[in-house]
Design a protein around this motif. Structure first.
Motif: not given
Lengths: 137, 137, 137, 137, 137, 137
Positions: C76, C81-87, C89-90
């Motif tokens: 990601s 992919c901004t959304y995917c990096v956040h989701s 990583t969480a």
């Protein structure tokens, strides 16, 4: 390997011939590299692309010719274009890029590749001082 | 938005403090931009990254400082790193990039973006003259 | 910012409700993250995507769950992919990723970003020993 | 060059044989292109991928078959997949893409490559009218 | 094809010889793969790159050696580096990656490639729970 | 956030005014979206970009207007341009893209994202039948 081969007599098309003639005259060589031969199946696309290359890369301007080629190499590497990496690295050498400069160019491209990914991974917020909308710049 | 926040007292870690002190001394400013604050959670990664930036971008060399920043911008755009585009565009301006040069930099990046995709779409074969393995170069 | 908003009552569609119910049951939580709510306008796309995520990421297999998430983060980041990096990583943190592992993950991603660009810039030929077609492998 | 070779008797695996038989029946040809032969080492991955291709590309739908292939080519060029550029350009031609359409497809891909980089370089803010969250759309 | 060939006697340079000797000693083999031979024209770049690889990939750490290689493969695929995909897939196999693990690695990379593009296409907003700046995390 | 703000009176420049007037006349609206306002600092770049957009996207041709916009969206997603994804998705809707077509467009983009990465990971060799240089095509 290629998705399409150029026809046997590209310059029988007057528009293609005009572009090829201009490439030869501009570059002072008879050599037409494959990029232009492959674009020749669509004369309008060939014309637009050559006109833009001549305007952006070929004209005297505020960035010197060697720097332009090194920037072109850098973008082509990041975009992963095999043909373009080869052709623009050769062009940069033809315009005087030394081995030391080539090594440095690679060092910057490689470092940017690394820090680009780190900033994206961490989703580092842009400092207000770098954001023109917060600076009145 | 970010995937991780820096802690409240980053410089209580001696290795982080040493890097931050070196950034301040090298750049002659108290400002530490977010990239370094976000990397501080891993002092080894912070040290390695700063050492490389200082070596590659900071040292006098065969490519001048403004050109280095413009190359850094070009790679960051092609790699699509929001933070890096902002920080290196700001850095290029701080090193003297004019509006004319910025416009030309964009023109080259945009043109490369176009020709990179055309060459990839057509899978244009590399001309032998651009291939060092066929040149004895 | 977004290109499309989810409707007000997504689960009035029976296929959407079935997927959302399965997400809740599988993850043992009432929380449905935005990705699924945004895909709900096309129930077939939602179903196929969730089925594949459940199969690839959710099933016990030869790669452990935390490693899967770290690989997902890595891709990601590289794909930006901004959304995917956040989701992801969480998700990796929820599955036990430590600060030390996060630092190492970033170090590998960053190093790969660098060496990927160096190998592309130099167009380094693949060693025969790495090429299965030359190994009978 | 390849990272892995297909085994000598792929269809001795019943799941692989079933997929290959379905490819032959669906496409009305005995030809199985390399993509499927290379995926066969992991029958589950092969099955999922073929099922999705059949569903997304093969079924009658609101986008005609040639347009689907041209979109597939466009994404494959932007993602720089050599194999996929070749296979989907061939598929688009098999579905009737003319030389004029191919030239236009390249023109759009190239122009998008350029404007994508310009918008990213300038970090142009999204107009509120394009943002669904500001439109109640 | 390549943009530059290594010279005939790379190890006549003392810095190159020292790096090559360290590669041989670290990896317990006489084999020096092309990446290092191609970087040797710039001994400083060679030294920095090898030092970082040794530090990030070679040292015992919180992520096991096989997982590191699989992450390296994943990033190299997403960044589309032909050389790196080959070399790191081979390295992962040398560190024990099974066919089942390889199949799963590809499944995750492929799925991420898909969901990355879906999230980007829809511009799905990041859920507040995934955003550290909204979590005090 | 942005790297540069447009000046307060862009149309005081005659070349900028001419382009803006042509945009308004061509599109039959007073609305000038941000892309053009942000490019206005460099009138030559603005002119070249608008001329190309008008030629490639605006003229009647062998690909219909909606298909052109869907291809533009596809490339913009794969290149990860936030602004362009928003603007061209809006344009596709304005040209009649239905929800069903949007869902299918995403399905193709997502599937291509997946198969692109699988083919790259496996380094699948191009079938001779797809290679024009082996076909006399």
């Amino acid at each position: 390997m290629t998705t399409q081969l150029p026809g046997p007599d590209l310059e029988s098309d007057a528009r293609v011939k005009a572009v090829f003639d201009d490439i030869r005259a501009t570059r002072k060589t008879d050599f037409i590299n494959n990029m232009w031969r492959w674009l020749a199946f669509d004369p309008a696309l060939l014309e637009r692309t050559w006109t833009e290359v001549k305007e952006v890369v070929g004209k005297p301007s505020s960035i010197d010719p060697l720097t332009k080629e090194m920037i072109y190499v850098a973008v082509s590497v990041a975009n992963n274009c095999t043909y373009c990496v080869h052709s623009h690295t050769a062009a940069a050498r033809a315009k005087g890029m030394t081995e030391a400069q080539y090594g440095e160019l690679l060092a910057i491209i490689g470092l940017a590749g690394k820090t680009n990914q780190l900033a994206t991974a961490l989703q580092v917020p842009v400092d207000p001082v770098f954001d023109a909308s917060q600076q009145g710049a």
